[in-house]
Design an enzyme around this catalytic site. Sequence first.
Site, short mmCIF file in Angstrom:
data_model
loop_
_atom_site.label_atom_id
_atom_site.label_comp_id
_atom_site.label_asym_id
_atom_site.label_seq_id
_atom_site.Cartn_x
_atom_site.Cartn_y
_atom_site.Cartn_z
N LYS A 175 3.53 7.81 -18.03
CA LYS A 175 3.78 6.40 -18.32
C LYS A 175 2.53 5.80 -18.94
CE LYS A 175 3.25 2.48 -16.32
NZ LYS A 175 2.96 1.71 -17.54
N GLU A 250 -9.00 7.53 -11.24
CA GLU A 250 -10.14 7.17 -12.09
C GLU A 250 -10.10 5.65 -12.21
OE1 GLU A 250 -12.41 9.11 -13.26
OE2 GLU A 250 -11.57 11.12 -13.47
N CYS A 284 -14.59 1.69 -18.77
CA CYS A 284 -14.96 1.74 -17.35
C CYS A 284 -16.42 2.15 -17.16
CB CYS A 284 -14.03 2.70 -16.62
SG CYS A 284 -13.98 4.31 -17.39
N GLU A 379 -16.32 -6.04 -12.49
CA GLU A 379 -16.30 -5.36 -13.79
C GLU A 379 -15.98 -6.41 -14.87
OE1 GLU A 379 -13.02 -2.63 -14.13
OE2 GLU A 379 -14.29 -1.17 -15.13
#
Length: 477
Positions: A175, A250, A284, A379
Amino acid sequence: MVFDLPSQSCRIGSLQVTGSASSTIRNPATGEILACVPHLGAKEAALAVDAASSAFRSWSRGTAYDRAALLTRWADLIEDRYASLAELLTAEQGKPLKEAQRELRYGNSFVRWYAEEAKRVYGETIPSERADQRILILKQPLGVVAAITPWNFPVAMVLRKVAPALAAGCTVVLKPAPETPLSALQLVELAAQAGIPEGVLNIVTGPAEDIGAVWMADPRVRKVTFTGSTEVGRLLMSQSARTLKKLTLELGGNAAMIVCADADLARALSGSMFGKFRNAGQTCISVNRFLLHDHIAQSFTERFVEQVRSLRVGNGSDPSSDIGPLINEDGCNKVEDLVNDALRSGATLLLGGKRIKGTFFAPTVLADVTPSMRIAQEEIFGPVACLSTFNDDDTAIRTANDISHGLVHYVYTEQLSRAFRYSEELEAGMVGINGTAISCAHAPFGGIKQSGYGREGGHHGIDEFLQVKYVSIGIAS
Ligand code: NAP
């Protein structure tokens, strides 16, 4: 730009599924409609698991050499289409064309590397303490793998998961992110053209909750490999508990770049530009926090601000653009909110600080950022560099580690013993010494703490899709 996007349907087993509804995919730089993709749901998610489950037996029983040949053929077809895939990637994701080209080369390197690694899934023999026994350790593919990918690297995240899974002998239900499904759909078509059998790689586009819920509940799905936010990673972990799936998560990061007094500043500056501004900071492993030693802080900051000032923001399809738009309004609002919060909390604005137009955000440099500010803890996922200073290694290590994430940190130093100290004491799955371009097909990528677990890349990456079986053989002594 008009793309040759033949049928926007999802390949599930032998079917090309279009469904009764569709979602519109737009170019984040222009708002232009690029294509419509099927809005599928629970029924098609289950159909995909049926197809992957049926295909597993023959795919896993084929030889590693058969799988390697098909993966290599797939890599060749992807390589033949680098130019058009890069344009499509830029159009759906927004990143500059040169970065899209780099992402394709990087992503495809996983297909080639794992085609070879398929042949090196070695078992073991272990000496027994008994003369009438032999001990074998087999490594076997887990089964059906669900792969769920984010929008920031729409090609690389798919290939980094699918290549080792297929090489190991697993079959996959995929997906892609709803913002960027087009290149994933093309990759799956190319896999079919390469001769990868029906049902081995299936793709489903549609609402994540519906599709995810089916895959997480189905005991035939033995492994989930997910790249995305920590929040969704936690949800998948809890959903997988009932069927005890193996997981690779992850998740997000919050990297520090520590520039020591003895650093090669030219090298640190070049690493900073790549480490911070690639993909408009939507990475990331992007540098969230720059920790500068007092002795070099002023000189680094002056040179850094000059280089950031020279970055050109624009539509990624324009070859002169260095930075494209942020992915959507929500992403842009989040960056704006973090910058405003930092400024209200005492940070100093050296450059940028605001949206230019649409979701294009000005490359921004903030100084005097303190560890307690939200922008230092969360983040950012945008082109915002946060600078602060330190005067001893203990403080730099403590500050870098004082966050919930643990994906990567970077250190610039010319002293070997200092490099070792930082490598050993920084809490992260990866440490980059004197460089920020560290990810590659042959090394294990992944995090610790709230950045998740499991590795992608290297032999560790294929082990994630294998299970160990101990076979005890009794023989005449
Ligand atoms: P996200 O919101 O977590 O979404 C990632 C994927 O998960 C999307 O396909 C999303 O689909 C799907 N998803 C959401 N809810 C789900 C559910 N209940 N069940 C199943 N799937 C679900 O993350 P994102 O905003 O796309 O990506 C950015 C994040 O990814 C950042 O935090 C970044 O650090 C992280 N990232 C990590 C790495 C790494 O290797 N560590 C690499 C790249 C990005 P929907 O959008 O339809 O909900």
